[in-house]
Design a protein around this motif. Structure first.
Motif, mmCIF file in Angstrom:
data_model
loop_
_atom_site.group_PDB
_atom_site.id
_atom_site.type_symbol
_atom_site.label_atom_id
_atom_site.label_comp_id
_atom_site.label_asym_id
_atom_site.label_seq_id
_atom_site.Cartn_x
_atom_site.Cartn_y
_atom_site.Cartn_z
ATOM 1 N N PHE A 104 41.754 91.603 21.607
ATOM 2 C CA PHE A 104 40.927 91.647 22.806
ATOM 3 C C PHE A 104 41.173 90.410 23.671
ATOM 4 C CE2 PHE A 104 36.861 90.498 24.834
ATOM 5 C CZ PHE A 104 36.690 91.607 25.641
ATOM 6 N N ASP A 105 41.234 89.245 23.018
ATOM 7 C CA ASP A 105 41.426 88.000 23.761
ATOM 8 C C ASP A 105 41.901 86.920 22.797
ATOM 9 O OD1 ASP A 105 41.421 86.350 26.002
ATOM 10 O OD2 ASP A 105 39.268 85.963 25.956
ATOM 11 N N VAL A 106 42.555 85.905 23.351
ATOM 12 C CA VAL A 106 42.986 84.736 22.582
ATOM 13 C C VAL A 106 42.592 83.505 23.389
ATOM 14 C CG1 VAL A 106 44.953 83.477 21.624
ATOM 15 C CG2 VAL A 106 44.938 85.969 21.564
ATOM 16 N N GLU A 107 41.950 82.552 22.731
ATOM 17 C CA GLU A 107 41.535 81.308 23.392
ATOM 18 C C GLU A 107 42.083 80.113 22.624
ATOM 19 O OE1 GLU A 107 37.269 81.333 23.220
ATOM 20 O OE2 GLU A 107 37.068 82.676 24.930
ATOM 21 N N TRP A 108 42.451 79.077 23.357
ATOM 22 C CA TRP A 108 42.893 77.822 22.766
ATOM 23 C C TRP A 108 42.007 76.733 23.340
ATOM 24 C CZ3 TRP A 108 45.225 75.638 18.955
ATOM 25 C CH2 TRP A 108 45.738 74.343 19.052
ATOM 26 N N LYS A 109 41.299 76.024 22.469
ATOM 27 C CA LYS A 109 40.403 74.958 22.917
ATOM 28 C C LYS A 109 40.763 73.674 22.196
ATOM 29 C CE LYS A 109 36.703 78.057 24.041
ATOM 30 N NZ LYS A 109 35.816 77.943 25.116
ATOM 31 N N VAL A 110 40.838 72.604 22.967
ATOM 32 C CA VAL A 110 41.126 71.301 22.389
ATOM 33 C C VAL A 110 39.966 70.377 22.734
ATOM 34 C CG1 VAL A 110 42.688 69.338 22.367
ATOM 35 C CG2 VAL A 110 43.610 71.645 22.623
ATOM 36 N N GLY A 111 39.348 69.843 21.720
ATOM 37 C CA GLY A 111 38.247 68.894 21.868
ATOM 38 C C GLY A 111 38.361 67.939 20.698
ATOM 39 N N LYS A 112 37.255 67.769 19.972
ATOM 40 C CA LYS A 112 37.314 66.967 18.754
ATOM 41 C C LYS A 112 38.250 67.614 17.747
ATOM 42 C CE LYS A 112 32.831 64.757 18.975
ATOM 43 N NZ LYS A 112 31.540 64.546 18.315
ATOM 44 N N GLN A 113 38.280 68.947 17.779
ATOM 45 C CA GLN A 113 39.184 69.703 16.919
ATOM 46 C C GLN A 113 39.993 70.666 17.778
ATOM 47 O OE1 GLN A 113 36.218 71.526 14.379
ATOM 48 N NE2 GLN A 113 36.775 70.126 12.726
ATOM 49 N N ARG A 114 41.150 71.046 17.282
ATOM 50 C CA ARG A 114 41.962 72.061 17.970
ATOM 51 C C ARG A 114 41.556 73.418 17.395
ATOM 52 N NH1 ARG A 114 47.845 70.762 18.770
ATOM 53 N NH2 ARG A 114 48.082 71.883 16.825
ATOM 54 N N LEU A 115 41.207 74.360 18.274
ATOM 55 C CA LEU A 115 40.676 75.646 17.843
ATOM 56 C C LEU A 115 41.446 76.783 18.504
ATOM 57 C CD1 LEU A 115 38.424 77.385 16.469
ATOM 58 C CD2 LEU A 115 37.134 77.116 18.586
ATOM 59 N N ALA A 155 44.296 85.944 7.507
ATOM 60 C CA ALA A 155 45.240 85.596 6.433
ATOM 61 C C ALA A 155 46.681 85.862 6.857
ATOM 62 C CB ALA A 155 44.907 86.381 5.169
ATOM 63 N N ASP A 156 46.937 87.041 7.408
ATOM 64 C CA ASP A 156 48.312 87.400 7.801
ATOM 65 C C ASP A 156 48.791 86.579 8.991
ATOM 66 O OD1 ASP A 156 48.124 89.263 5.794
ATOM 67 O OD2 ASP A 156 48.094 91.019 7.106
ATOM 68 N N LEU A 157 47.909 86.382 9.963
ATOM 69 C CA LEU A 157 48.300 85.647 11.171
ATOM 70 C C LEU A 157 48.561 84.178 10.868
ATOM 71 C CD1 LEU A 157 48.819 85.568 14.192
ATOM 72 C CD2 LEU A 157 46.344 85.302 14.543
ATOM 73 N N SER A 158 47.750 83.577 10.004
ATOM 74 C CA SER A 158 47.954 82.154 9.707
ATOM 75 C C SER A 158 49.332 81.908 9.102
ATOM 76 C CB SER A 158 46.848 81.610 8.810
ATOM 77 O OG SER A 158 46.890 82.208 7.543
ATOM 78 N N VAL A 159 49.817 82.835 8.280
ATOM 79 C CA VAL A 159 51.156 82.700 7.704
ATOM 80 C C VAL A 159 52.210 82.753 8.813
ATOM 81 C CG1 VAL A 159 52.876 83.816 6.215
ATOM 82 C CG2 VAL A 159 50.509 83.615 5.446
ATOM 83 N N ILE A 160 52.091 83.715 9.701
ATOM 84 C CA ILE A 160 53.062 83.853 10.798
ATOM 85 C C ILE A 160 53.040 82.624 11.705
ATOM 86 C CG2 ILE A 160 53.613 85.151 12.910
ATOM 87 C CD1 ILE A 160 52.668 87.677 11.406
ATOM 88 N N LEU A 161 51.851 82.141 12.039
ATOM 89 C CA LEU A 161 51.738 80.967 12.909
ATOM 90 C C LEU A 161 52.420 79.760 12.288
ATOM 91 C CD1 LEU A 161 48.024 81.323 14.083
ATOM 92 C CD2 LEU A 161 50.090 81.862 15.398
ATOM 93 N N ASP A 162 52.267 79.604 10.963
ATOM 94 C CA ASP A 162 52.890 78.468 10.271
ATOM 95 C C ASP A 162 54.404 78.643 10.142
ATOM 96 O OD1 ASP A 162 50.401 77.352 10.061
ATOM 97 O OD2 ASP A 162 50.127 77.849 7.937
ATOM 98 N N VAL A 163 54.845 79.837 9.723
ATOM 99 C CA VAL A 163 56.278 80.084 9.511
ATOM 100 C C VAL A 163 57.046 79.964 10.835
ATOM 101 C CG1 VAL A 163 57.971 81.858 8.898
ATOM 102 C CG2 VAL A 163 56.007 81.453 7.416
ATOM 103 N N GLU A 164 56.495 80.537 11.901
ATOM 104 C CA GLU A 164 57.174 80.508 13.198
ATOM 105 C C GLU A 164 56.834 79.254 14.002
ATOM 106 O OE1 GLU A 164 56.702 84.216 15.314
ATOM 107 O OE2 GLU A 164 57.188 85.404 13.529
ATOM 108 N N ASP A 165 56.024 78.357 13.438
ATOM 109 C CA ASP A 165 55.604 77.103 14.068
ATOM 110 C C ASP A 165 55.109 77.345 15.504
ATOM 111 O OD1 ASP A 165 55.055 74.408 14.061
ATOM 112 O OD2 ASP A 165 57.042 73.850 14.831
ATOM 113 N N LEU A 166 54.193 78.297 15.648
ATOM 114 C CA LEU A 166 53.687 78.662 16.972
ATOM 115 C C LEU A 166 52.574 77.739 17.460
ATOM 116 C CD1 LEU A 166 53.703 82.563 16.667
ATOM 117 C CD2 LEU A 166 55.376 81.073 17.789
ATOM 118 N N PRO A 198 52.379 73.977 17.165
ATOM 119 C CA PRO A 198 52.905 72.690 16.723
ATOM 120 C C PRO A 198 51.860 71.580 16.842
ATOM 121 C CG PRO A 198 53.756 73.249 18.901
ATOM 122 C CD PRO A 198 52.946 74.414 18.436
ATOM 123 N N GLY A 199 52.126 70.498 16.156
ATOM 124 C CA GLY A 199 51.234 69.346 16.241
ATOM 125 C C GLY A 199 50.303 69.272 15.049
ATOM 126 N N PRO A 200 49.226 68.481 15.227
ATOM 127 C CA PRO A 200 48.293 68.294 14.111
ATOM 128 C C PRO A 200 47.555 69.581 13.759
ATOM 129 C CG PRO A 200 47.462 67.250 16.107
ATOM 130 C CD PRO A 200 48.843 67.745 16.410
#
Length: 157
Positions: free
Chosen positions: A22-33, A62-73, A75-77
């Motif tokens: 439906f939607d994807v959001e990226w927020k950077v504050g005290k934590q990256r979300l 679970a499935d997406l976190s693996v893809i995000l890590d493997v494809e390094d989508l 990056p950073g902390p």
């Protein structure tokens, strides 16, 4: 970070489970979300397409976190991945949302006034030619989709 590549990865995972992003959001504050909202497409058994379960969110996470890590989508902390449904008071983002939820109560905030007002609450009455129709208590108003700053469904009990 390329949010479009993240969205594409999330859509691959969601589609494999009969869901859509439906939607994807990226927020950077005290934590990256990274927040991914899932939706269930309307079908014969579920005309409004509602009903993303906790289990659906868990599987996609679970499935997406693996893809995000493997494809390094992402990056950073470190970051937090949050997967959820858009909720009963979901945002209305695209023209199809205004068609899908005809008859439902909604709040709409505009960038520019229409009939001297920038806020309306009423029943969605349709979408055509870039215009959203909203049935208010005593009249109908038509607002340009391009002029909508924010819109949400209203939870009715």
């Amino acid at each position: 970070m390329d949010l479009e590549k993240v969205r594409e990865a999330a859509e691959r995972v969601a589609r494999s489970l009969g869901l859509e992003v439906f939607d994807v959001e990226w927020k950077v504050g005290k934590q990256r979300l990274l927040r991914v909202y899932l939706d269930r497409l309307p079908g014969p058994e579920n005309p409004e397409g509602l009903g993303v379960t906790h289990k659906d969110c868990e599987r996609v996470s679970a499935d997406l976190s693996v893809i995000l890590d493997v494809e390094d989508l992402v990056p950073g902390p470190g970051y937090i991945l949050e997967v959820s449904s858009p909720g009963l008071d979901r945002k209305l983002i695209k023209p199809a949302d205004y068609e899908r939820f005809v008859g439902r109560l909604a709040k709409i905030w505009l960038s520019q006034p229409v009939e001297n007002e920038k806020y309306f609450e009423g029943r969605l009455a349709g979408y055509a030619d870039g215009m959203v129709k909203l049935a208010l208590k005593k009249r109908e108003v038509t607002v340009p989709f391009a002029g909508i700053r924010k819109a949400n469904l209203v939870v009715e009990i």
